[in-house]
Enzyme design. Structure first.
Site, short mmCIF file in Angstrom:
data_model
loop_
_atom_site.label_atom_id
_atom_site.label_comp_id
_atom_site.label_asym_id
_atom_site.label_seq_id
_atom_site.Cartn_x
_atom_site.Cartn_y
_atom_site.Cartn_z
N HIS A 41 85.95 62.17 132.22
CA HIS A 41 85.41 61.21 131.03
C HIS A 41 83.96 61.09 131.11
CE1 HIS A 41 85.40 57.80 128.31
NE2 HIS A 41 86.45 58.32 127.89
N SER A 98 83.80 59.93 117.67
CA SER A 98 84.51 59.43 116.57
C SER A 98 83.88 58.26 115.95
CB SER A 98 85.95 59.35 116.66
OG SER A 98 86.29 58.61 117.53
N HIS A 156 86.92 65.72 122.64
CA HIS A 156 87.32 64.58 122.29
C HIS A 156 88.67 64.50 121.78
CE1 HIS A 156 86.70 60.50 121.05
NE2 HIS A 156 86.17 60.79 119.67
N ASP A 186 94.69 61.44 127.45
CA ASP A 186 95.10 62.63 126.80
C ASP A 186 96.10 63.42 127.68
OD1 ASP A 186 93.76 62.29 124.25
OD2 ASP A 186 91.98 62.81 125.00
N1 HAX Z 1 87.66 70.15 133.97
C1 HAX Z 1 86.51 71.15 134.57
N2 HAX Z 1 85.22 70.55 134.71
C2 HAX Z 1 84.85 69.47 134.28
C3 HAX Z 1 86.02 68.61 133.70
C4 HAX Z 1 87.30 69.02 133.67
N3 HAX Z 1 88.18 68.35 133.21
N4 HAX Z 1 85.39 67.26 133.38
C5 HAX Z 1 83.95 67.54 133.52
N5 HAX Z 1 83.77 68.85 133.77
C6 HAX Z 1 82.49 69.58 134.17
C7 HAX Z 1 81.64 69.43 132.89
O1 HAX Z 1 82.22 70.49 132.08
C8 HAX Z 1 80.32 69.67 133.26
O2 HAX Z 1 80.06 70.87 133.56
P1 HAX Z 1 78.57 71.70 133.27
O3 HAX Z 1 77.68 70.93 134.23
O4 HAX Z 1 78.79 72.84 133.79
O5 HAX Z 1 78.37 71.35 132.01
C9 HAX Z 1 80.41 68.76 134.53
O6 HAX Z 1 81.48 68.66 134.93
C10 HAX Z 1 79.85 67.32 134.59
O7 HAX Z 1 80.22 66.63 133.41
P2 HAX Z 1 80.72 65.08 133.36
O8 HAX Z 1 79.23 64.42 133.35
O9 HAX Z 1 81.57 64.70 134.48
O10 HAX Z 1 81.40 64.97 131.85
P3 HAX Z 1 80.81 64.94 130.57
O11 HAX Z 1 80.48 63.63 130.25
O12 HAX Z 1 79.82 66.07 130.47
O13 HAX Z 1 82.20 65.36 129.68
C11 HAX Z 1 84.34 65.27 129.08
C12 HAX Z 1 83.29 64.46 129.57
C13 HAX Z 1 85.73 64.45 128.68
C14 HAX Z 1 84.04 65.87 127.85
C15 HAX Z 1 84.72 66.18 130.26
O14 HAX Z 1 85.34 65.59 131.41
C16 HAX Z 1 85.77 67.25 129.80
O15 HAX Z 1 85.67 68.31 129.21
N6 HAX Z 1 87.36 66.93 130.09
C17 HAX Z 1 88.40 67.82 129.57
C18 HAX Z 1 88.56 67.47 128.28
C19 HAX Z 1 89.19 66.10 128.06
O16 HAX Z 1 90.13 65.99 128.62
N7 HAX Z 1 88.82 65.29 126.87
C20 HAX Z 1 89.24 64.18 126.46
C21 HAX Z 1 88.49 63.05 126.93
C22 HAX Z 1 88.98 61.51 126.57
C23 HAX Z 1 88.61 61.43 125.13
O17 HAX Z 1 87.57 61.56 124.72
N8 HAX Z 1 89.86 61.67 124.34
O18 HAX Z 1 89.48 61.48 123.00
#
Ligand code: HAX
Length: 425
Positions: free
Chosen positions: A309, A233, A263, A364
């Site tokens: 995260h 954002s 996000h 969240d």
């Molecule tokens: N559940 C399952 N798998 C997860 C995970 C979770 N909560 N968090 C990370 N992973 C997976 C990723 O999908 C990724 O898988 P692939 O290699 O198959 O693509 C792997 O673990 C490595 O990811 P990462 O490097 O740890 O995390 P990213 O930086 O790629 O993504 C996210 C960060 C927040 C998007 C991710 O942790 C996620 O999808 N979490 C769940 C959604 C969530 O809670 N989002 C809110 C985040 C806070 C925010 O920004 N709020 O606005």
């Protein structure tokens, strides 16, 4: 008493000098390198942008102008805005001055609500919030002054002016979205005796006999305001603003990114995840049941919302602040008990799963639980509440960027063929 504009008028020349001096003396110093994995991987960890409002430390979380978040969770969002943009907390009379100014600017033109009423009833609140801001763009002072030949050194003043209008109006606008989308469409006028956050809760019209919802809103709107500038954002707002699109366009762009499930929409997804579990098990499950359910979700390729995260590698301090609030406001609610069980069970499952770099909860995981427990039960609205708060950080960053004349963002992209040649494959 000093107004925000007076404080900034004093501080900005020094900020400009400091920036100019760093650039003149160290402009060629390398501060980051980029690997192929980072270029394909959302530029994680690449230091390629300046943000002076706040920084996210992977091991401790958000630091606002040198202050760890945990030390300022008792402040109100108006104080947070002042801190983000000036680097200092306001004196009580300056805070009062800012609050009065926001109250004076808080009226949203009727045409904006007419536009929202014309949308299909099923429109997502995030789309309505973003459209609402765009519908106000016509009144942008930045745009009018730019068209009239405003000097570059004056950009920040017009940006501040628009930002104050936008921040004053976004609770009125978003409460209106709530009334149109979920209630009878009749708007509730603001109450001059209440502050920015309490008014937002009041204008939504959700019963709040204990006052806990107003207190939650104050905390929530404070916690979500800023998280440095690389998140989707803030980054979208930064890039859009760098083209000198005015604050209405820029914040609307940021909100469109906030609407994504990875996000800001995660709070909606997370609450729905909690509700699905309570429904499936007829209440709070056992730890073993929750563990199995989490595995089922992971095995079907879904992420566990509220955990992980992109930057943090610790429990999000915003989660901790929400947890402390929940203990005082809704500790006996099944939803809160489930959230506590998740905190105990899910990090272990994610560790065993072996993918997520951070297995801890983010904000969240709890924010929707608290909102629901205090009567805001329409989960698609949660991201719009986040949007009200994030507008604070987006505007603060934009004012500073216009002050130091941050140029248009234009990183270089490369093709896969270029990478293949470069690595000699
Ligand atoms: N559940 C399952 N798998 C997860 C995970 C979770 N909560 N968090 C990370 N992973 C997976 C990723 O999908 C990724 O898988 P692939 O290699 O198959 O693509 C792997 O673990 C490595 O990811 P990462 O490097 O740890 O995390 P990213 O930086 O790629 O993504 C996210 C960060 C927040 C998007 C991710 O942790 C996620 O999808 N979490 C769940 C959604 C969530 O809670 N989002 C809110 C985040 C806070 C925010 O920004 N709020 O606005």
């Amino acid at each position: 008493m000093s107004s925000l504009k007076e404080v900034l008028t004093d501080k900005i020349p020094e900020y400009r000098e400091k920036t100019k001096d760093i650039l003149a003396r160290h402009g060629e110093t390398v501060i980051s390198e980029v690997t192929v994995a980072q270029a394909y991987g959302g530029m994680r960890g690449v230091k390629g942008q300046i943000c002076d409002t706040s920084t996210v430390n992977p091991d401790t979380g958000l630091i606002v102008r040198g202050r760890p978040l945990a030390t300022i969770t008792d402040r109100c969002p108006e104080e947070m805005f002042w801190l983000l943009v000036t680097g200092e907390l306001p004196e009580p009379d300056s805070l009062k001055g800012l609050q009065d100014e926001l109250a004076r600017r808080s009226e949203v033109p009727a045409a904006v609500f007419d536009a929202l009423r014309a949308l299909p009833k099923t429109t997502h609140p995030m789309a309505m919030q973003s459209i609402g801001l765009l519908a106000m763009q016509e009144g942008s002072k930045f745009r009018k002054q730019y068209d009239a030949g405003m000097r570059k050194t004056e950009y920040w003043e017009a940006c501040l002016d628009d930002s104050l209008d936008l921040l004053a109006r976004i609770p009125t606008l978003t409460a209106g979205v709530y009334r149109i989308r979920y209630e009878d469409g009749k708007l509730i006028p603001r109450d001059p005796s209440k502050d920015w956050s309490a008014n937002f809760a009041h204008m939504m019209g959700v019963a709040d006999p204990s006052g806990n919802l107003a207190n939650l809103m104050r905390l929530y709107l404070n916690l979500h305001a800023d998280h440095e500038s690389g998140n989707v954002s803030a980054n979208l707002c930064h890039v859009t603003g760098s083209a000198l699109s005015d604050p209405y366009y820029a914040v609307s762009a940021g909100l469109n990114g906030l609407a994504g499930p990875l996000h800001g929409l995660a709070n909606q997804e997370c609450l729905n995840f909690h509700l699905a579990i309570l429904e499936k098990f007829g209440g709070v499950p056992t730890a073993a049941q929750l563990q199995d359910f989490t595995w089922e979700n992971l095995n079907s390729g879904r992420v566990i919302p509220g955990f992980g995260h992109a930057v943090l590698r610790c429990i999000d301090p915003r989660y901790t602040a929400c947890h402390e609030f929940g203990l005082t406001a809704c500790a006996n609610e099944p939803l809160f008990k489930l959230a506590d069980l998740m905190l105990k069970v899910i990090p272990g499952v994610l560790t065993e799963h072996g993918k997520a770099k951070n297995v801890n909860p983010n904000v969240d995981a709890l924010s929707g639980v608290l909102m629901y427990s205090l009567g805001v039960t329409h989960s698609p609205f949660y991201t719009a509440i986040f949007g009200v708060s994030r507008a604070i950080g987006m505007c603060a960053q934009m004012i500073l960027n216009r002050a130091i004349g941050t140029p248009i963002t234009r990183p270089k992209s490369v093709t896969t063929e270029w990478v293949i040649k470069q690595v000699g494959a």
